[in-house]
Design a protein around this motif. Structure first.
Motif, mmCIF file in Angstrom:
data_model
loop_
_atom_site.group_PDB
_atom_site.id
_atom_site.type_symbol
_atom_site.label_atom_id
_atom_site.label_comp_id
_atom_site.label_asym_id
_atom_site.label_seq_id
_atom_site.Cartn_x
_atom_site.Cartn_y
_atom_site.Cartn_z
ATOM 1 N N PHE A 205 11.979 -0.078 -33.427
ATOM 2 C CA PHE A 205 11.048 0.924 -33.953
ATOM 3 C C PHE A 205 11.486 1.198 -35.383
ATOM 4 N N TRP A 206 10.879 0.484 -36.301
ATOM 5 C CA TRP A 206 11.361 0.446 -37.677
ATOM 6 C C TRP A 206 11.395 1.792 -38.399
ATOM 7 N N PRO A 207 10.434 2.687 -38.201
ATOM 8 C CA PRO A 207 10.486 3.948 -38.970
ATOM 9 C C PRO A 207 11.776 4.745 -38.797
ATOM 10 N N VAL A 208 12.454 4.595 -37.643
ATOM 11 C CA VAL A 208 13.698 5.345 -37.443
ATOM 12 C C VAL A 208 14.914 4.423 -37.377
ATOM 13 N N ALA A 209 14.743 3.165 -37.745
ATOM 14 C CA ALA A 209 15.853 2.213 -37.675
ATOM 15 C C ALA A 209 16.944 2.576 -38.678
ATOM 16 N N GLY A 210 18.191 2.433 -38.246
ATOM 17 C CA GLY A 210 19.314 2.749 -39.122
ATOM 18 C C GLY A 210 19.323 1.902 -40.376
ATOM 19 N N ILE A 211 18.917 0.655 -40.258
ATOM 20 C CA ILE A 211 18.940 -0.233 -41.415
ATOM 21 C C ILE A 211 17.889 0.170 -42.449
ATOM 22 N N VAL A 212 16.788 0.746 -41.990
ATOM 23 C CA VAL A 212 15.765 1.244 -42.913
ATOM 24 C C VAL A 212 16.304 2.448 -43.680
ATOM 25 N N SER A 253 17.744 -12.374 -42.632
ATOM 26 C CA SER A 253 18.016 -12.031 -44.030
ATOM 27 C C SER A 253 17.531 -10.620 -44.319
ATOM 28 N N TRP A 254 18.002 -10.081 -45.453
ATOM 29 C CA TRP A 254 17.548 -8.757 -45.872
ATOM 30 C C TRP A 254 16.071 -8.782 -46.241
ATOM 31 N N ARG A 255 15.602 -9.886 -46.793
ATOM 32 C CA ARG A 255 14.179 -9.977 -47.119
ATOM 33 C C ARG A 255 13.319 -9.904 -45.856
ATOM 34 N N GLN A 256 13.811 -10.511 -44.767
ATOM 35 C CA GLN A 256 13.055 -10.432 -43.516
ATOM 36 C C GLN A 256 13.012 -8.995 -42.992
ATOM 37 N N VAL A 257 14.124 -8.268 -43.148
ATOM 38 C CA VAL A 257 14.140 -6.859 -42.735
ATOM 39 C C VAL A 257 13.086 -6.076 -43.506
ATOM 40 N N SER A 261 9.849 -4.579 -41.441
ATOM 41 C CA SER A 261 9.803 -3.127 -41.266
ATOM 42 C C SER A 261 8.449 -2.532 -41.627
ATOM 43 N N ARG A 262 7.729 -3.179 -42.539
ATOM 44 C CA ARG A 262 6.451 -2.655 -43.037
ATOM 45 C C ARG A 262 6.614 -1.283 -43.703
ATOM 46 N N ILE A 263 7.844 -0.955 -44.042
ATOM 47 C CA ILE A 263 8.126 0.331 -44.682
ATOM 48 C C ILE A 263 8.173 0.182 -46.204
ATOM 49 N N PHE A 264 8.473 -1.032 -46.651
ATOM 50 C CA PHE A 264 8.713 -1.265 -48.080
ATOM 51 C C PHE A 264 7.729 -2.279 -48.657
ATOM 52 N N ASP A 265 7.487 -2.127 -49.958
ATOM 53 C CA ASP A 265 6.797 -3.165 -50.726
ATOM 54 C C ASP A 265 7.832 -4.189 -51.176
ATOM 55 N N LEU A 266 7.459 -5.446 -51.173
ATOM 56 C CA LEU A 266 8.343 -6.526 -51.611
ATOM 57 C C LEU A 266 7.670 -7.255 -52.772
ATOM 58 N N ARG A 267 8.421 -7.435 -53.866
ATOM 59 C CA ARG A 267 7.854 -8.117 -55.035
ATOM 60 C C ARG A 267 8.947 -8.955 -55.695
ATOM 61 N N TYR A 268 8.518 -10.049 -56.289
ATOM 62 C CA TYR A 268 9.451 -10.934 -56.993
ATOM 63 C C TYR A 268 9.284 -10.759 -58.504
ATOM 64 N N PHE A 269 10.430 -10.642 -59.193
ATOM 65 C CA PHE A 269 10.445 -10.469 -60.641
ATOM 66 C C PHE A 269 11.236 -11.618 -61.268
#
Length: 289
Positions: A205-212, A253-257, A261-269
């Motif tokens: 349950f990603w919204p309360v996950a410790g890693i999030v 990987s951290w990118r997979q997390v 999670s669908r909690i964060f936006d992911l972008r490449y710079f």
């Protein structure tokens, strides 16, 4: 008919009083025990309010009659077929990100449930008859009347005692289940569920996950122009929260997390000619964990 005796009648009347008192005391024991079961067999609410909710349930049960308590018991603690996974009256608390709910109960076949329902209704009728109508049904001013009343009270006590022993068995079942639940609450699986949002079946349950939560903290420390490097965040978390690793959550990987999670936006710079994965929290999710 037994001749009326000034000496025999008072003794018979006292025996009736003793037997009636014994029945009423057993009924009071039954009511105390059923109130405890009704109050404690289920609990639902946000973690911070559970004790308040429990106290309110105890107070509510204390005010109820035996008939009402049995009505509450049927369909909740005692239920036909399988007990549902979700309580019937799950409160709507959109402001609460985490809700705790448990219910202890006995699942009965339809036939057993119908039989038990009738038996418990008979108990309520027996109780009401003893409390409200016993003196109207028996002639307590004759020896024969007292003898018949005594026989009726002996039979009534036997029936009440059977119901009480049945209820005590249910209470012991509930207490054993609560002990098992308490043991689970001390387990690593429970800690993973509450602290890390990982269910026993490994669902996260990603919204309360410790890693999030760790990623949020890392972003707060490392973000530049609102975006934090995923690689830097991974190293930052590994130093401070070494138990919060992607593998714990079924990720490689951290990118997979970040993605799962669908909690964060992911972008490449492009930074110094190199492609860098960065993340930030999506709008509207800051208070969901």
């Amino acid at each position: 008919m037994t001749p009326l005796s000034d000496e025999a009648l008072p003794a018979r009347q006292r025996e009736v009083q003793r037997l009636l008192g014994r029945c009423l005391l057993r009924l009071q024991q039954y009511e105390r025990l059923i109130k405890a079961i009704v109050a404690h067999h289920e609990l639902t609410g946000p973690p911070h309010a559970l004790e308040t909710i429990r106290a309110a349930r105890i107070a509510d049960s204390a005010r109820k009659t035996l008939g009402t308590l049995i009505g509450d018991l049927l369909g909740s603690y005692l239920a036909p077929n399988e007990i549902g996974d979700t309580p019937k009256d799950l409160p709507d608390c959109p402001a609460e990100p985490v809700m705790v709910s448990f219910r202890i109960g006995l699942s009965l076949s339809d036939a057993d449930f119908a039989r038990l329902k009738n038996e418990l209704r008979e108990l309520v009728a027996l109780r009401n008859d003893l409390v409200h109508h016993f003196i109207d049904r028996h002639d307590l001013w004759s020896v024969d009347g007292c003898l018949r009343a005594s026989d009726a009270l002996v039979a009534a006590y036997s029936r009440i005692d059977q119901y009480f022993e049945q209820l005590r068995g249910w209470a012991e079942h509930m207490e054993q289940t609560r002990r098992l639940a308490a043991e689970f609450a001390q387990s690593d699986a429970f800690r993973d569920l509450i602290v890390n949002g990982i269910a026993p079946d490994s669902t996260v349950f990603w919204p309360v996950a410790g890693i999030v939560s760790a990623l949020r903290e890392a972003a707060g420390e490392l973000a530049v122009d609102g975006w934090a490097s995923i690689a830097e965040a991974g190293r930052w978390i590994a130093e401070r929260f070494p138990e919060q690793l992607p593998a714990k959550y079924g990720c490689s990987s951290w990118r997979q997390v970040v993605h799962e999670s669908r909690i964060f936006d992911l972008r490449y710079f492009e930074i110094n000619g190199q492609r860098s994965a960065r993340y930030r929290e999506k709008e509207g999710t800051a208070n969901t964990g």
